[in-house]
Design a protein around this motif. Sequence first.
Motif, PDB file in Angstrom:
ATOM      1  N   ILE A 271       4.369  -0.207  23.486  1.00 24.94           N
ATOM      2  CA  ILE A 271       4.903  -1.461  23.990  1.00 24.94           C
ATOM      3  C   ILE A 271       3.865  -2.574  23.949  1.00 24.94           C
ATOM      4  CG2 ILE A 271       4.298  -1.128  26.430  1.00 24.94           C
ATOM      5  CD1 ILE A 271       7.097  -2.200  27.128  1.00 24.94           C
ATOM      6  N   HIS A 272       2.582  -2.212  23.804  1.00 31.24           N
ATOM      7  CA  HIS A 272       1.542  -3.242  23.720  1.00 31.24           C
ATOM      8  C   HIS A 272       1.667  -4.064  22.430  1.00 31.24           C
ATOM      9  CE1 HIS A 272      -0.445  -0.492  20.963  1.00 31.24           C
ATOM     10  NE2 HIS A 272      -0.624   0.412  21.918  1.00 31.24           N
ATOM     11  N   ARG A 273       2.340  -3.516  21.420  1.00 34.67           N
ATOM     12  CA  ARG A 273       2.629  -4.209  20.154  1.00 34.67           C
ATOM     13  C   ARG A 273       1.373  -4.605  19.372  1.00 34.67           C
ATOM     14  NH1 ARG A 273       6.478  -6.307  23.705  1.00 34.67           N
ATOM     15  NH2 ARG A 273       8.626  -5.757  23.173  1.00 34.67           N
ATOM     16  N   SER A 274       0.261  -3.979  19.678  1.00 36.08           N
ATOM     17  CA  SER A 274      -0.984  -4.263  18.958  1.00 36.08           C
ATOM     18  C   SER A 274      -1.150  -3.264  17.821  1.00 36.08           C
ATOM     19  CB  SER A 274      -2.182  -4.181  19.905  1.00 36.08           C
ATOM     20  OG  SER A 274      -3.394  -4.169  19.179  1.00 36.08           O
ATOM     21  N   GLY A 275      -1.157  -3.773  16.593  1.00 38.14           N
ATOM     22  CA  GLY A 275      -1.336  -2.895  15.448  1.00 38.14           C
ATOM     23  C   GLY A 275      -2.687  -2.211  15.467  1.00 38.14           C
ATOM     24  N   ALA A 276      -3.731  -2.947  15.900  1.00 32.01           N
ATOM     25  CA  ALA A 276      -5.074  -2.372  15.949  1.00 32.01           C
ATOM     26  C   ALA A 276      -5.138  -1.237  16.963  1.00 32.01           C
ATOM     27  CB  ALA A 276      -6.099  -3.447  16.295  1.00 32.01           C
ATOM     28  N   MET A 277      -4.525  -1.427  18.141  1.00 32.65           N
ATOM     29  CA  MET A 277      -4.538  -0.382  19.159  1.00 32.65           C
ATOM     30  C   MET A 277      -3.752   0.841  18.705  1.00 32.65           C
ATOM     31  SD  MET A 277      -4.260  -2.292  22.850  1.00 32.65           S
ATOM     32  CE  MET A 277      -4.367  -0.709  23.675  1.00 32.65           C
ATOM     33  N   SER A 278      -2.628   0.612  18.061  1.00 30.31           N
ATOM     34  CA  SER A 278      -1.834   1.735  17.559  1.00 30.31           C
ATOM     35  C   SER A 278      -2.601   2.500  16.489  1.00 30.31           C
ATOM     36  CB  SER A 278      -0.507   1.241  17.001  1.00 30.31           C
ATOM     37  OG  SER A 278       0.372   0.855  18.034  1.00 30.31           O
ATOM     38  N   PHE A 279      -3.310   1.780  15.625  1.00 30.85           N
ATOM     39  CA  PHE A 279      -4.119   2.428  14.586  1.00 30.85           C
ATOM     40  C   PHE A 279      -5.184   3.322  15.220  1.00 30.85           C
ATOM     41  CE2 PHE A 279      -7.647   2.791  11.653  1.00 30.85           C
ATOM     42  CZ  PHE A 279      -7.039   2.993  10.427  1.00 30.85           C
ATOM     43  N   MET A 280      -5.866   2.792  16.230  1.00 32.11           N
ATOM     44  CA  MET A 280      -6.935   3.558  16.877  1.00 32.11           C
ATOM     45  C   MET A 280      -6.371   4.728  17.679  1.00 32.11           C
ATOM     46  SD  MET A 280      -9.758   0.635  17.904  1.00 32.11           S
ATOM     47  CE  MET A 280      -8.626  -0.643  18.428  1.00 32.11           C
TER      48      MET A 280
ATOM     49  N   LEU B 228      -8.060  -4.227   9.544  1.00 29.23           N
ATOM     50  CA  LEU B 228      -9.331  -4.949   9.483  1.00 29.23           C
ATOM     51  C   LEU B 228     -10.081  -4.915  10.810  1.00 29.23           C
ATOM     52  CD1 LEU B 228      -8.354  -8.068   7.329  1.00 29.23           C
ATOM     53  CD2 LEU B 228      -9.640  -6.036   6.629  1.00 29.23           C
ATOM     54  N   LYS B 229      -9.365  -5.129  11.930  1.00 29.62           N
ATOM     55  CA  LYS B 229     -10.032  -5.110  13.245  1.00 29.62           C
ATOM     56  C   LYS B 229     -10.666  -3.750  13.524  1.00 29.62           C
ATOM     57  CE  LYS B 229      -7.366  -8.718  15.610  1.00 29.62           C
ATOM     58  NZ  LYS B 229      -6.397  -9.000  16.701  1.00 29.62           N
ATOM     59  N   PRO B 230      -9.938  -2.641  13.350  1.00 25.12           N
ATOM     60  CA  PRO B 230     -10.576  -1.332  13.555  1.00 25.12           C
ATOM     61  C   PRO B 230     -11.751  -1.089  12.612  1.00 25.12           C
ATOM     62  CG  PRO B 230      -8.205  -1.103  13.624  1.00 25.12           C
ATOM     63  CD  PRO B 230      -8.484  -2.496  13.156  1.00 25.12           C
ATOM     64  N   ALA B 231     -11.676  -1.640  11.378  1.00 23.30           N
ATOM     65  CA  ALA B 231     -12.768  -1.438  10.422  1.00 23.30           C
ATOM     66  C   ALA B 231     -14.047  -2.107  10.908  1.00 23.30           C
ATOM     67  CB  ALA B 231     -12.371  -1.984   9.050  1.00 23.30           C
ATOM     68  N   VAL B 232     -13.917  -3.338  11.419  1.00 28.95           N
ATOM     69  CA  VAL B 232     -15.079  -4.055  11.951  1.00 28.95           C
ATOM     70  C   VAL B 232     -15.638  -3.332  13.172  1.00 28.95           C
ATOM     71  CG1 VAL B 232     -15.843  -6.195  13.043  1.00 28.95           C
ATOM     72  CG2 VAL B 232     -14.323  -6.288  11.060  1.00 28.95           C
ATOM     73  N   ILE B 233     -14.726  -2.907  14.046  1.00 29.68           N
ATOM     74  CA  ILE B 233     -15.137  -2.177  15.250  1.00 29.68           C
ATOM     75  C   ILE B 233     -15.826  -0.869  14.873  1.00 29.68           C
ATOM     76  CG2 ILE B 233     -14.257  -0.903  17.245  1.00 29.68           C
ATOM     77  CD1 ILE B 233     -12.104  -3.141  17.455  1.00 29.68           C
TER      78      ILE B 233
ATOM     79  N   LYS C  63     -25.278   0.445  19.093  1.00 27.78           N
ATOM     80  CA  LYS C  63     -23.853   0.549  18.799  1.00 27.78           C
ATOM     81  C   LYS C  63     -22.997  -0.217  19.801  1.00 27.78           C
ATOM     82  CE  LYS C  63     -24.384   5.000  16.505  1.00 27.78           C
ATOM     83  NZ  LYS C  63     -25.771   4.675  16.204  1.00 27.78           N
ATOM     84  N   LEU C  64     -21.898  -0.755  19.311  1.00 25.69           N
ATOM     85  CA  LEU C  64     -20.918  -1.381  20.182  1.00 25.69           C
ATOM     86  C   LEU C  64     -20.431  -0.326  21.178  1.00 25.69           C
ATOM     87  CD1 LEU C  64     -19.134  -3.965  20.638  1.00 25.69           C
ATOM     88  CD2 LEU C  64     -17.414  -2.826  19.227  1.00 25.69           C
ATOM     89  N   PRO C  65     -20.583  -0.566  22.496  1.00 29.82           N
ATOM     90  CA  PRO C  65     -20.307   0.494  23.465  1.00 29.82           C
ATOM     91  C   PRO C  65     -18.836   0.870  23.621  1.00 29.82           C
ATOM     92  CG  PRO C  65     -21.713  -1.228  24.393  1.00 29.82           C
ATOM     93  CD  PRO C  65     -21.152  -1.757  23.131  1.00 29.82           C
ATOM     94  N   GLY C  66     -17.948  -0.058  23.321  1.00 29.02           N
ATOM     95  CA  GLY C  66     -16.535   0.217  23.530  1.00 29.02           C
ATOM     96  C   GLY C  66     -15.681  -0.796  22.793  1.00 29.02           C
ATOM     97  N   ILE C  67     -14.385  -0.713  23.019  1.00 26.41           N
ATOM     98  CA  ILE C  67     -13.439  -1.556  22.289  1.00 26.41           C
ATOM     99  C   ILE C  67     -12.568  -2.297  23.294  1.00 26.41           C
ATOM    100  CG2 ILE C  67     -11.535  -1.570  20.638  1.00 26.41           C
ATOM    101  CD1 ILE C  67     -12.677   1.208  19.680  1.00 26.41           C
ATOM    102  N   PHE C  68     -12.685  -3.620  23.316  1.00 25.21           N
ATOM    103  CA  PHE C  68     -11.840  -4.453  24.167  1.00 25.21           C
ATOM    104  C   PHE C  68     -11.260  -5.572  23.304  1.00 25.21           C
ATOM    105  CE2 PHE C  68     -15.056  -2.601  26.970  1.00 25.21           C
ATOM    106  CZ  PHE C  68     -14.225  -1.942  27.862  1.00 25.21           C
ATOM    107  N   LEU C  69      -9.945  -5.636  23.247  1.00 22.17           N
ATOM    108  CA  LEU C  69      -9.261  -6.556  22.346  1.00 22.17           C
ATOM    109  C   LEU C  69      -8.802  -7.819  23.071  1.00 22.17           C
ATOM    110  CD1 LEU C  69      -7.161  -3.931  20.381  1.00 22.17           C
ATOM    111  CD2 LEU C  69      -9.328  -4.960  19.708  1.00 22.17           C
ATOM    112  N   PHE C  70      -8.942  -8.945  22.403  1.00 25.36           N
ATOM    113  CA  PHE C  70      -8.551 -10.244  22.945  1.00 25.36           C
ATOM    114  C   PHE C  70      -7.045 -10.308  23.172  1.00 25.36           C
ATOM    115  CE2 PHE C  70      -6.966 -14.560  21.875  1.00 25.36           C
ATOM    116  CZ  PHE C  70      -7.498 -15.243  22.962  1.00 25.36           C
ATOM    117  N   SER C  71      -6.656 -10.896  24.299  1.00 28.24           N
ATOM    118  CA  SER C  71      -5.243 -11.088  24.608  1.00 28.24           C
ATOM    119  C   SER C  71      -4.905 -12.575  24.580  1.00 28.24           C
ATOM    120  CB  SER C  71      -4.906 -10.535  25.996  1.00 28.24           C
ATOM    121  OG  SER C  71      -3.614 -10.947  26.393  1.00 28.24           O
TER     122      SER C  71
END
Length: 568
Positions: A323-332, A378-383, A393-401
């Motif tokens: 339901i979050h509708r984020s393609g990047a989150m679904s990919f991860m 692309l977003k997951p690739a950069v992350i 290393k980037l410690p975690g993943i937080f996506l802009f809303s």
Amino acid sequence: MKLPYDYPVSFDLCVIGSGPAGIITALEYANLNPLKKVLLVEYGIGRQAENALDNSIQINNTVNHHPPFECTNKGLGGTSATWGGRCVMYDDIDFIDRPILNNGCTWDTDLFKEIQSFTPIAAKYFECGKPQFNTAAISGLSKKPIAEGFKQGIVTDDKLERYSMPTRFGKRYEAAIKTQKNLTLLEGYEARDFSEPDEHGKITCLTIREVSTKRLIRLSAGAFVLAAGAQESTRILLRNSLIFKNSGTPPPALGKYYQGHLSGKIASVKFNGDPNKTNYSFERDTDGTYVRRRFQFSSDFLKENNLLNTAIWLDNPLYFDPIHRSGAMSFMYLAMITPVLGKKLAPPAIAHSITKGKINKVGAHLGNIVKGLPGSVLKPAVIFYKRYCTTRKLPGIFLFSPENIYALHFHAEQIPFEGNCMKLDKDGETLIIDYSLTDEDISSVIKLHDVLDKWLRDCDCGELKYWFNENELASAIKNMSKDGLHQSGTTRIADTPDRGVVDKNLKVWGTDNIYVCSSSVFPTSGQANPTFLLGTFAARLAQHLTLMLVNKNTCITEKSHQVAALTL
């Protein structure tokens, strides 16, 4: 190293356990005392997914406690092999006894002030930059609020968590350990039995057992440090009741008051201001260290309202719910539930916090990915590059809303409850862990969410949106909170043996030369994970043992001079 089987095998200091606490203690002491012999004993060899020690632990509440192999790691470096790298300092409130703690805070603010001087040493080992945990202390860091309109008060946003590389202590310090001439690393051995103490409480020998052959070796040492983690350090003391012969019985607190943290998500926050001005992710310190802000509550407010110390930070929505509708989150999310790939991306406990162990609506997730192309990939690739292919290393993943809506993750202190405990089964080997959440633990989490909601509304900064009905919140928290990663309380610090297991110098009550350097000595859990504070205690212990040695030698010299004078 292989030790000879002839006796005696003697060292000045024997450290049991090679996690961050054991490595810091051993290396610091060895460096401070180059003429003294130090032994570092480790149960594991390399990375061990399954081992006899973990298999001999019985968890009586698997809803709220991870299984042993998800909580700890055997081998050089210990649990730092899968540690996320978050370094957080405890707060002054954690060292103050309050009614809600039921007389369970057995350390004090003087100790908290003293430990501050050892934070630079700990920060050096953890590679998390300068030990500055407040935005005001860092000149190059933005002083803008976490979100537009937020004001400091009973709710704060200026406390920081810092991040290490993350530093894997085994890989990072293996060379330093092997090149330290007066330090010996012994892998593949289990600490078993201490010898009987003399009339002064001094223990001279420890029997260790080779894991592969079951052969026994008897070591002698001037002092012993149990740094094998809360579970194993506690188990060794429970199994060795003989060391308390002079005091009659083991300290009554041994194995009791086991704590972790309540952790999860029950609400989102909707900020009113400009989404581009919301500080939702990581910042960089001037030296490149990642830092991140969190909501906390003032010590005065917590004391006045008898509430538990709690941190709440901005987070992503639940990954498993499309339901979050984020393609990047679904990919991860799909990457995390892929059997082989998922295990490489994160350790089991962290993976569970993302996926909740659910394979949920894969088709809907694929739909999110397709609709979000090319950003879904692309977003997951950069992350992925920042998280796995850089030195720091980037410690975690937080996506802009763009809607300025973020989930809120709570991380809350737990009451020192006597019924939460570690104990030996009838066989004298199996470690039984009883662990549960109290109503007061849960109630405090709910009340502090209400406080945050009111504060944001009063500031005209935003408001909370709860995910559950009011009458469902308590059961939701109880079902989602799962710890066992942040273990404290079972060998707690106290001024007297009737209240605790070790004194302020971490020496076990009733003994003269056995110490515990584990988060199990922390009588309160606070809002912070215990790793960084434990590092400061390890540095302090190494210095204390050095000063003890200096004082001992001084006394011997003075007595020699007195004898010489009498002779003359």
